[in-house]
Motif scaffolding. Structure first.
Motif, PDB file in Angstrom:
ATOM      1  N   UNK A   8       9.519  -9.387  10.572  1.00 19.00           N
ATOM      2  CA  UNK A   8      10.209  -8.389  11.390  1.00 19.00           C
ATOM      3  C   UNK A   8       9.956  -7.015  10.784  1.00 19.00           C
ATOM      4  N   UNK A   9       9.348  -6.144  11.576  1.00 18.90           N
ATOM      5  CA  UNK A   9       9.022  -4.805  11.103  1.00 18.90           C
ATOM      6  C   UNK A   9      10.285  -4.100  10.617  1.00 18.90           C
ATOM      7  N   UNK A  10      10.196  -3.518   9.425  1.00 20.31           N
ATOM      8  CA  UNK A  10      11.315  -2.756   8.885  1.00 20.31           C
ATOM      9  C   UNK A  10      12.338  -3.590   8.137  1.00 20.31           C
ATOM     10  N   UNK A  11      12.161  -4.920   8.113  1.00 23.32           N
ATOM     11  CA  UNK A  11      13.155  -5.778   7.467  1.00 23.32           C
ATOM     12  C   UNK A  11      12.542  -6.705   6.418  1.00 23.32           C
ATOM     13  N   UNK A  27      11.922 -21.812   2.174  1.00 23.83           N
ATOM     14  CA  UNK A  27      10.878 -21.347   3.091  1.00 23.83           C
ATOM     15  C   UNK A  27       9.514 -21.723   2.524  1.00 23.83           C
ATOM     16  N   UNK A  28       8.709 -22.415   3.320  1.00 17.80           N
ATOM     17  CA  UNK A  28       7.360 -22.779   2.874  1.00 17.80           C
ATOM     18  C   UNK A  28       6.382 -21.613   3.028  1.00 17.80           C
ATOM     19  N   UNK A  29       6.546 -20.838   4.111  1.00 17.92           N
ATOM     20  CA  UNK A  29       5.568 -19.786   4.406  1.00 17.92           C
ATOM     21  C   UNK A  29       6.265 -18.533   4.912  1.00 17.92           C
ATOM     22  N   UNK A  30       5.878 -17.401   4.326  1.00 15.04           N
ATOM     23  CA  UNK A  30       6.313 -16.089   4.799  1.00 15.04           C
ATOM     24  C   UNK A  30       5.127 -15.421   5.494  1.00 15.04           C
ATOM     25  N   UNK A  31       5.429 -14.553   6.470  1.00 14.49           N
ATOM     26  CA  UNK A  31       4.395 -13.792   7.172  1.00 14.49           C
ATOM     27  C   UNK A  31       4.681 -12.310   6.991  1.00 14.49           C
ATOM     28  N   UNK A  32       3.637 -11.543   6.826  1.00 13.27           N
ATOM     29  CA  UNK A  32       3.832 -10.094   6.724  1.00 13.27           C
ATOM     30  C   UNK A  32       4.050  -9.508   8.114  1.00 13.27           C
ATOM     31  N   UNK A  33       4.833  -8.431   8.223  1.00 14.33           N
ATOM     32  CA  UNK A  33       4.839  -7.683   9.491  1.00 14.33           C
ATOM     33  C   UNK A  33       3.399  -7.300   9.828  1.00 14.33           C
ATOM     34  N   UNK A  34       3.093  -7.226  11.135  1.00  9.65           N
ATOM     35  CA  UNK A  34       1.685  -7.106  11.528  1.00  9.65           C
ATOM     36  C   UNK A  34       1.009  -5.841  10.989  1.00  9.65           C
ATOM     37  N   UNK A  63      -0.329 -11.050   8.717  1.00  7.31           N
ATOM     38  CA  UNK A  63      -0.454 -11.083  10.166  1.00  7.31           C
ATOM     39  C   UNK A  63      -1.149  -9.821  10.653  1.00  7.31           C
ATOM     40  N   UNK A  64      -2.077  -9.993  11.588  1.00  6.31           N
ATOM     41  CA  UNK A  64      -2.792  -8.859  12.154  1.00  6.31           C
ATOM     42  C   UNK A  64      -2.520  -8.791  13.650  1.00  6.31           C
ATOM     43  N   UNK A  65      -2.682  -7.584  14.212  1.00  6.13           N
ATOM     44  CA  UNK A  65      -2.534  -7.395  15.649  1.00  6.13           C
ATOM     45  C   UNK A  65      -3.710  -6.560  16.127  1.00  6.13           C
ATOM     46  N   UNK A 213       9.975 -21.810  12.866  1.00  2.03           N
ATOM     47  CA  UNK A 213       9.931 -20.437  12.376  1.00  2.03           C
ATOM     48  C   UNK A 213      11.239 -19.750  12.737  1.00  2.03           C
ATOM     49  N   UNK A 214      11.832 -19.091  11.752  1.00  2.00           N
ATOM     50  CA  UNK A 214      13.075 -18.356  11.971  1.00  2.00           C
ATOM     51  C   UNK A 214      12.907 -16.921  11.511  1.00  2.00           C
ATOM     52  N   UNK A 215      13.544 -16.003  12.226  1.00  2.00           N
ATOM     53  CA  UNK A 215      13.505 -14.601  11.860  1.00  2.00           C
ATOM     54  C   UNK A 215      14.899 -14.042  11.712  1.00  2.00           C
ATOM     55  N   UNK A 216      15.495 -13.626  12.829  1.00  2.83           N
ATOM     56  CA  UNK A 216      16.832 -13.040  12.791  1.00  2.83           C
ATOM     57  C   UNK A 216      17.872 -14.023  12.267  1.00  2.83           C
ATOM     58  N   UNK A 217      17.676 -15.312  12.543  1.00  2.91           N
ATOM     59  CA  UNK A 217      18.610 -16.310  12.044  1.00  2.91           C
ATOM     60  C   UNK A 217      18.649 -16.346  10.525  1.00  2.91           C
ATOM     61  N   UNK A 218      17.481 -16.163   9.877  1.00  6.00           N
ATOM     62  CA  UNK A 218      17.433 -16.146   8.416  1.00  6.00           C
ATOM     63  C   UNK A 218      17.911 -14.818   7.857  1.00  6.00           C
TER      64      UNK A 218
END
Length: 309
Positions: A8-11, A27-34, A63-65, A213-218
């Motif tokens: 999540x961008x900014x968080x 958590x097994x895997x984290x993703x970077x904001x894009x 993560x890329x966009x 995958x969880x975002x705001x819930x975590x």
């Protein structure tokens, strides 16, 4: 069942990821904001966020966009330069600033663009690619035209967020079931998970899910992944203790990095933003309305056992 932390961008920058892993785990895997190509380059802050020394001990997938092969190759080169052998393509971002450039969920109505990106991925066999996508940009039927190319792609897994880009709220579980049946590569579910009972229900209905995958819930309940792995909820006091330990680490980091109260509070308020559902509203409002460090620290000191719901 693998648990992945959505970006999540900014968080969920590198410092938050490190603090979360240190105190919560699960958590097994984290993703970077894009990471995006913007004004002829990649922002320094985006590169800093994925530097291996800033993510030591974490399984991070950058993560890329992008909207075309030129952007893709520039971004992929930059990520690989830092030693990464995994990468995730964002096909889910609903922000108009990105979708209007045919990025994020904006690429979904353009199958030929996606097919070109998938072909470029095949030219990098040393990288394990994955993707995160919505059902479509304007129609929940857009995913159907992509099924064949996704099934024949080199993607290691596909995260499905069952909404369309123009739809910000309710998930469409009926359509997700269709996607689950049609897609042959491993599927990760993402969307509105806030408790253990939802994960139990998902794994029962979709036994072949590769992960959750969880975002705001975590962000709202940082211990949720650990609780799911352990198979039981933590006591309120234990969750409170962990939350306050995380906060202290984040506050220490912010006060080292920033000088002005306004800068410190801008970043520390982000830590509390998603805690509204966990704290009593009166307590939460005092924290979020604090305009200087004196008032902020006073509000924090008033958090008690009874505040955590």
């Amino acid at each position: 069942m693998e648990i992945h932390f959505a970006p999540l961008q900014g968080y969920t920058d590198f410092e938050y990821r490190r603090i979360h892993a240190r105190h919560c785990g699960g958590v097994q895997t984290y993703y970077s904001p894009f990471i995006r190509w913007e004004k002829g380059g990649i922002r320094d802050k985006d590169i800093k966020d994925i530097l291996p020394e800033n993510n030591e001990g974490l399984h991070l997938i950058p993560q890329i966009i992008c909207s075309d092969t030129d952007e893709f190759n520039r971004l992929a080169d930059a990520v690989q330069e830092h030693g990464y052998e995994e990468m995730d393509l964002n096909m889910g971002c609903p922000a108009p600033m990105q979708t209007e450039l045919m990025r994020g969920s904006g690429i979904l109505p353009h199958p030929m663009r996606l097919q070109a990106l998938l072909r470029e991925m095949e030219r990098r066999p040393e990288v394990r690619f994955s993707a995160k996508m919505r059902l479509g940009l304007e129609s929940k039927e857009e995913w159907r035209e992509l099924t064949g190319m996704l099934n024949s792609s080199c993607l290691q897994h596909l995260t499905i967020h069952p909404r369309i880009g123009k739809q910000m709220y309710k998930v469409d579980m009926e359509t997700f079931h269709e996607v689950y049946d049609a897609i042959r590569i491993p599927i990760i579910y993402n969307g509105d998970i806030t408790g253990m009972e939802q994960i139990a229900s998902l794994t029962e209905k979709f036994p072949n899910l590769h992960g959750i995958m969880m975002g705001r819930g975590l962000l709202a309940r940082p211990t949720l992944a650990r609780e799911c792995i352990q198979g039981k909820e933590m006591h309120t006091q234990e969750r409170m203790d962990i939350l306050m330990q995380m906060h202290q680490d984040m506050l220490d980091y912010c006060t080292r990095k920033y000088k002005a109260d306004s800068q410190i509070l801008l970043h520390i308020h982000a830590f509390w933003e998603f805690q509204e559902s966990q704290l009593e509203r009166k307590t939460w409002k005092k924290i979020m309305k604090a305009g200087n460090m004196k008032n902020y620290l006073e509000a924090i000191r008033k958090i008690s056992f009874s505040d955590l719901t």
